[in-house]
Design a protein around this motif. Structure first.
Motif, PDB file in Angstrom:
ATOM      1  N   VAL A 290     -11.634 -14.106   2.886  1.00 25.29           N
ATOM      2  CA  VAL A 290     -10.382 -13.364   2.707  1.00 25.29           C
ATOM      3  C   VAL A 290      -9.287 -14.331   2.244  1.00 25.29           C
ATOM      4  N   HIS A 291      -9.197 -15.463   2.935  1.00 26.86           N
ATOM      5  CA  HIS A 291      -8.121 -16.430   2.671  1.00 26.86           C
ATOM      6  C   HIS A 291      -8.255 -17.073   1.283  1.00 26.86           C
ATOM      7  N   ASN A 292      -9.472 -17.492   0.956  1.00 27.34           N
ATOM      8  CA  ASN A 292      -9.661 -18.256  -0.290  1.00 27.34           C
ATOM      9  C   ASN A 292      -9.926 -17.390  -1.512  1.00 27.34           C
ATOM     10  N   LEU A 293     -10.647 -16.292  -1.309  1.00 23.15           N
ATOM     11  CA  LEU A 293     -11.028 -15.458  -2.463  1.00 23.15           C
ATOM     12  C   LEU A 293     -10.163 -14.207  -2.563  1.00 23.15           C
ATOM     13  N   GLY A 294      -9.348 -13.956  -1.541  1.00 23.30           N
ATOM     14  CA  GLY A 294      -8.460 -12.793  -1.582  1.00 23.30           C
ATOM     15  C   GLY A 294      -9.061 -11.544  -0.964  1.00 23.30           C
ATOM     16  N   ARG A 295     -10.376 -11.527  -0.738  1.00 23.58           N
ATOM     17  CA  ARG A 295     -11.001 -10.343  -0.153  1.00 23.58           C
ATOM     18  C   ARG A 295     -12.380 -10.678   0.406  1.00 23.58           C
ATOM     19  N   SER A 296     -12.858  -9.825   1.289  1.00 25.09           N
ATOM     20  CA  SER A 296     -14.202  -9.994   1.809  1.00 25.09           C
ATOM     21  C   SER A 296     -14.743  -8.635   2.249  1.00 25.09           C
ATOM     22  N   ASN A 297     -16.015  -8.390   1.939  1.00 22.42           N
ATOM     23  CA  ASN A 297     -16.672  -7.182   2.458  1.00 22.42           C
ATOM     24  C   ASN A 297     -17.115  -7.496   3.880  1.00 22.42           C
ATOM     25  N   VAL A 298     -16.449  -6.917   4.856  1.00 20.62           N
ATOM     26  CA  VAL A 298     -16.713  -7.319   6.232  1.00 20.62           C
ATOM     27  C   VAL A 298     -17.707  -6.427   6.962  1.00 20.62           C
ATOM     28  N   SER A 299     -17.908  -5.205   6.451  1.00 17.67           N
ATOM     29  CA  SER A 299     -18.925  -4.353   7.054  1.00 17.67           C
ATOM     30  C   SER A 299     -19.387  -3.346   6.017  1.00 17.67           C
ATOM     31  N   ALA A 300     -20.532  -2.717   6.278  1.00 17.20           N
ATOM     32  CA  ALA A 300     -21.054  -1.719   5.352  1.00 17.20           C
ATOM     33  C   ALA A 300     -21.792  -0.652   6.137  1.00 17.20           C
ATOM     34  N   GLY A 301     -21.972   0.488   5.514  1.00 19.02           N
ATOM     35  CA  GLY A 301     -22.695   1.559   6.187  1.00 19.02           C
ATOM     36  C   GLY A 301     -22.386   2.881   5.527  1.00 19.02           C
ATOM     37  N   ASP A 302     -22.647   3.960   6.258  1.00 14.98           N
ATOM     38  CA  ASP A 302     -22.312   5.257   5.674  1.00 14.98           C
ATOM     39  C   ASP A 302     -20.799   5.457   5.749  1.00 14.98           C
ATOM     40  N   LEU A 303     -20.343   6.473   5.045  1.00 17.26           N
ATOM     41  CA  LEU A 303     -18.901   6.669   4.897  1.00 17.26           C
ATOM     42  C   LEU A 303     -18.188   6.802   6.237  1.00 17.26           C
ATOM     43  N   GLU A 304     -18.814   7.528   7.156  1.00 15.77           N
ATOM     44  CA  GLU A 304     -18.158   7.766   8.444  1.00 15.77           C
ATOM     45  C   GLU A 304     -17.917   6.458   9.197  1.00 15.77           C
ATOM     46  N   LYS A 305     -18.934   5.589   9.189  1.00 12.26           N
ATOM     47  CA  LYS A 305     -18.801   4.296   9.869  1.00 12.26           C
ATOM     48  C   LYS A 305     -17.710   3.453   9.206  1.00 12.26           C
ATOM     49  N   VAL A 306     -17.723   3.418   7.873  1.00 15.30           N
ATOM     50  CA  VAL A 306     -16.774   2.557   7.158  1.00 15.30           C
ATOM     51  C   VAL A 306     -15.339   3.086   7.295  1.00 15.30           C
ATOM     52  N   GLU A 307     -15.189   4.407   7.299  1.00 12.46           N
ATOM     53  CA  GLU A 307     -13.853   4.973   7.549  1.00 12.46           C
ATOM     54  C   GLU A 307     -13.347   4.569   8.931  1.00 12.46           C
ATOM     55  N   ARG A 308     -14.265   4.576   9.893  1.00 16.96           N
ATOM     56  CA  ARG A 308     -13.889   4.177  11.258  1.00 16.96           C
ATOM     57  C   ARG A 308     -13.478   2.701  11.286  1.00 16.96           C
ATOM     58  N   ASP A 309     -14.252   1.857  10.581  1.00 14.12           N
ATOM     59  CA  ASP A 309     -13.942   0.419  10.540  1.00 14.12           C
ATOM     60  C   ASP A 309     -12.589   0.169   9.874  1.00 14.12           C
ATOM     61  N   VAL A 310     -12.337   0.865   8.754  1.00 12.07           N
ATOM     62  CA  VAL A 310     -11.074   0.668   8.031  1.00 12.07           C
ATOM     63  C   VAL A 310      -9.891   1.113   8.903  1.00 12.07           C
ATOM     64  N   THR A 311     -10.052   2.237   9.589  1.00  3.53           N
ATOM     65  CA  THR A 311      -8.997   2.710  10.489  1.00  3.53           C
ATOM     66  C   THR A 311      -8.739   1.673  11.585  1.00  3.53           C
ATOM     67  N   ALA A 312      -9.820   1.113  12.130  1.00  2.00           N
ATOM     68  CA  ALA A 312      -9.656   0.089  13.175  1.00  2.00           C
ATOM     69  C   ALA A 312      -8.934  -1.134  12.617  1.00  2.00           C
TER      70      ALA A 312
ATOM     71  N   GLY B  99      -5.434  -0.486  12.448  1.00  2.00           N
ATOM     72  CA  GLY B  99      -4.910  -0.556  13.805  1.00  2.00           C
ATOM     73  C   GLY B  99      -4.557  -1.989  14.189  1.00  2.00           C
ATOM     74  N   PHE B 100      -5.383  -2.935  13.733  1.00  2.00           N
ATOM     75  CA  PHE B 100      -5.123  -4.355  14.006  1.00  2.00           C
ATOM     76  C   PHE B 100      -4.095  -4.947  13.031  1.00  2.00           C
ATOM     77  N   GLY B 101      -3.698  -4.170  12.027  1.00  2.00           N
ATOM     78  CA  GLY B 101      -2.703  -4.656  11.072  1.00  2.00           C
ATOM     79  C   GLY B 101      -3.278  -5.397   9.874  1.00  2.00           C
ATOM     80  N   LEU B 102      -4.597  -5.311   9.688  1.00  2.00           N
ATOM     81  CA  LEU B 102      -5.199  -5.950   8.512  1.00  2.00           C
ATOM     82  C   LEU B 102      -5.179  -4.985   7.328  1.00  2.00           C
ATOM     83  N   MET B 103      -5.106  -5.547   6.115  1.00  2.00           N
ATOM     84  CA  MET B 103      -5.175  -4.733   4.910  1.00  2.00           C
ATOM     85  C   MET B 103      -6.654  -4.451   4.647  1.00  2.00           C
ATOM     86  N   ALA B 104      -7.050  -3.188   4.736  1.00  2.00           N
ATOM     87  CA  ALA B 104      -8.464  -2.877   4.544  1.00  2.00           C
ATOM     88  C   ALA B 104      -8.619  -1.628   3.699  1.00  2.00           C
TER      89      ALA B 104
END
Lengths: 93, 180
Positions: A57-79, A82-87
């Motif tokens: 994230v710091h050096n390349l500007g982005r990172s794929n931090v998790s993967a899965g079906d849409l429902e899981k990824v929507e949950r991860d992005v919402t979380a 919640g932590f204040g990260l740009m996702a």
């Protein structure tokens, strides 16, 4: 989460079977230590893995931090929001 | 003067904040709560949707600080981003508001020597992070060096840039003690 996090897009069954990614983007405010801490506590990643992703994230500007079906990824992005990260949600290629 | 947070034992984070500093931190969290409470859903929205946390409006806020707290989840698809926002923003807002209010309560009537559970330290850390995101947005921080310029022009080491720097220092030490 108290909402039916059930997914915005569950109507479309064909989309939910396609793998998606949760992408975290670099920003000028979040601390490197905090981002590592979030990856460890929310995803349960080891410190090494969390630091590797944080450095992407710091050096390349982005990172794929998790993967899965849409429902899981929507949950991860919402979380992450919640932590204040740009996702964002991306369709994996 | 405040001292860095540390791990007192496996279940306790300790810190040291003077009364004036606790009061300052409390008022910072207070402004976070006011901002988060300022854009509550309109009274005329569908009551059933409101009950399950779905907003009837779904547009990105016009306030850059709120944009930062509730960013688009889809980079290239505004329609999907707004749809996602309708289902998530209200509960996210409530979660952040709750963190700020809990952080205010936690700091009230505390001695200078603070003792917090891990859970309480995480709440303070989440509230600190939201405060930094809002202040960082107000200061228009664009990279890691933009703060230095702002710090140089503030007189007597007082002002929003110095407040931001102090919150950053607190957050760094709190997060490190949580990772120990």
């Amino acid at each position: 989460m108290t909402t039916p996090a059930g997914s915005v897009l569950t109507e479309n069954k064909s989309e939910t079977t396609t793998p998606f990614s949760c992408v975290v983007w670099n920003d000028p405010v979040n601390l490197m230590s905090y981002v590592t801490f979030v990856f460890m506590t929310y995803f349960g990643y080891s410190k090494e893995k969390a630091e590797t992703l944080m450095l992407q994230v710091h050096n390349l500007g982005r990172s794929n931090v998790s993967a899965g079906d849409l429902e899981k990824v929507e949950r991860d992005v919402t979380a992450m929001h919640g932590f204040g990260l740009m996702a964002t949600i991306e369709k994996s290629n | 003067m405040a001292q860095a947070f540390g791990r007192a034992n496996p279940t306790t984070i300790s810190g040291y904040l003077e009364a004036e500093e606790r009061q300052l931190l409390g008022s910072v969290f207070g402004t976070v709560a006011i901002l988060l409470a300022s854009e509550q859903p309109a009274a005329n929205q569908d009551p059933l949707a409101a009950m399950v946390g779905i907003s009837s409006s779904a547009n990105l806020s016009s306030d850059p600080a709120l944009q930062r707290l509730f960013p688009n989840a889809y980079r290239t698809d505004p329609e999907a981003a707004n749809d996602f926002r309708r289902y998530t923003e209200e509960s996210l807002r409530e979660q952040k508001l709750d963190n700020a209010n809990q952080a205010i309560t936690l700091l009230k009537d505390q001695p200078d020597d603070l003792q917090m559970s891990i859970k309480q330290a995480q709440i303070i850390s989440a509230a600190l992070n939201d405060a930094r995101l809002i202040l960082g947005s107000r200061l228009e921080l664009t990279d890691e060096h933009s703060l230095d310029t702002l710090l140089e022009v503030e007189v007597n080491n007082e002002g929003p840039a110095h407040l931001y720097e102090w919150l950053t220092w607190l957050q760094e030490s709190l997060v490190r003690s949580l990772m120990d």
